[in-house]
Design a protein around this motif. Structure first.
Motif, PDB file in Angstrom:
ATOM      1  N   GLU A   9      -8.860  -9.104  -0.730  1.00  0.00           N
ATOM      2  CA  GLU A   9      -8.640  -7.882  -1.498  1.00  0.00           C
ATOM      3  C   GLU A   9      -9.545  -6.747  -1.023  1.00  0.00           C
ATOM      4  O   GLU A   9      -9.073  -5.632  -0.784  1.00  0.00           O
ATOM      5  CB  GLU A   9      -8.867  -8.144  -2.987  1.00  0.00           C
ATOM      6  N   MET A  12      -8.505  -5.191   2.183  1.00  0.00           N
ATOM      7  CA  MET A  12      -7.286  -4.385   2.099  1.00  0.00           C
ATOM      8  C   MET A  12      -7.561  -2.936   1.738  1.00  0.00           C
ATOM      9  O   MET A  12      -6.703  -2.062   1.901  1.00  0.00           O
ATOM     10  CB  MET A  12      -6.330  -4.993   1.071  1.00  0.00           C
ATOM     11  N   CYS A  15      -8.186  -1.933   5.593  1.00  0.00           N
ATOM     12  CA  CYS A  15      -7.464  -2.495   6.722  1.00  0.00           C
ATOM     13  C   CYS A  15      -5.961  -2.294   6.524  1.00  0.00           C
ATOM     14  O   CYS A  15      -5.446  -2.461   5.421  1.00  0.00           O
ATOM     15  CB  CYS A  15      -7.771  -3.989   6.837  1.00  0.00           C
ATOM     16  N   THR A  16      -5.292  -1.948   7.614  1.00  0.00           N
ATOM     17  CA  THR A  16      -3.844  -1.761   7.546  1.00  0.00           C
ATOM     18  C   THR A  16      -3.075  -3.056   7.777  1.00  0.00           C
ATOM     19  O   THR A  16      -1.850  -3.082   7.682  1.00  0.00           O
ATOM     20  CB  THR A  16      -3.394  -0.743   8.603  1.00  0.00           C
ATOM     21  N   GLY A  17      -3.796  -4.104   8.135  1.00  0.00           N
ATOM     22  CA  GLY A  17      -3.125  -5.376   8.423  1.00  0.00           C
ATOM     23  C   GLY A  17      -2.626  -5.487   9.842  1.00  0.00           C
ATOM     24  O   GLY A  17      -1.870  -6.410  10.182  1.00  0.00           O
ATOM     25  N   THR A  44       0.214  -9.773   0.905  1.00  0.00           N
ATOM     26  CA  THR A  44      -0.511  -9.220  -0.239  1.00  0.00           C
ATOM     27  C   THR A  44      -1.916  -9.780  -0.270  1.00  0.00           C
ATOM     28  O   THR A  44      -2.241 -10.720   0.464  1.00  0.00           O
ATOM     29  CB  THR A  44       0.236  -9.549  -1.552  1.00  0.00           C
ATOM     30  N   HIS A  45      -2.744  -9.196  -1.128  1.00  0.00           N
ATOM     31  CA  HIS A  45      -4.103  -9.716  -1.272  1.00  0.00           C
ATOM     32  C   HIS A  45      -4.154 -10.736  -2.406  1.00  0.00           C
ATOM     33  O   HIS A  45      -3.214 -10.875  -3.197  1.00  0.00           O
ATOM     34  CB  HIS A  45      -5.105  -8.579  -1.478  1.00  0.00           C
ATOM     35  N   SER A  68      -5.603 -15.115   5.487  1.00  0.00           N
ATOM     36  CA  SER A  68      -6.024 -14.219   6.575  1.00  0.00           C
ATOM     37  C   SER A  68      -7.365 -14.620   7.171  1.00  0.00           C
ATOM     38  O   SER A  68      -8.213 -15.240   6.522  1.00  0.00           O
ATOM     39  CB  SER A  68      -6.106 -12.775   6.061  1.00  0.00           C
TER      40      SER A  68
END
Ligand code: SF4
Length: 116
Positions: A9, A12, A15-17, A44-45, A68
């Motif tokens: 979370e 996020m 970070c854009t992923g 999602t987180h 992740s």
């Protein structure tokens, strides 16, 4: 294979992923294990109502959940999260970078053959 990615979370917030999605789209790192089509149905987180997110992932038919690499590296909840998710999903404990990662974990004890 229907898959989900759960990320940290706090990460996020900034970070854009890109690292996760780049590895997925290029079928490298944690995503090199898939032979057939991949459908990403969750990104999602882990914050908020995680149980509801798990329910929605089950409803969507997701079989495999990636935790992740930032969760693995930074979250004290990583081991607990891995065990919780493994009740319903095949769990892959990272997304991009090395499978060995930066910390040891018990993930290897519960990881299944994803192509079964
Ligand atoms: S694993 Fe990397 S790309 Fe994915 S959310 Fe974490 S820091 Fe961002």
């Amino acid at each position: 294979m229907k898959i989900g990615i759960l990320v940290r979370e706090d990460t996020m917030m900034k970070c854009t992923g890109k690292g996760c999605l780049n590895a997925l789209l290029q079928r490298k790192d944690a995503f090199a294990r898939y032979n057939g089509e991949i459908e990403l149905l969750t990104f999602t987180h882990t914050g908020g109502n995680l149980n509801r997110k798990i329910e929605k992932m089950l409803e969507a038919g997701i079989k495999s959940v990636h935790i992740s690499s930032c969760l693995r590296a930074k979250s004290p909840e990583y081991e607990t999260l891995t065990k919780t998710l493994s009740v319903n999903f095949t769990v892959v404990g990272y997304t991009h970078g090395s499978e060995a990662g930066v910390r040891n974990s018990s993930l290897h004890d519960i990881k299944h053959d994803i192509n079964d």
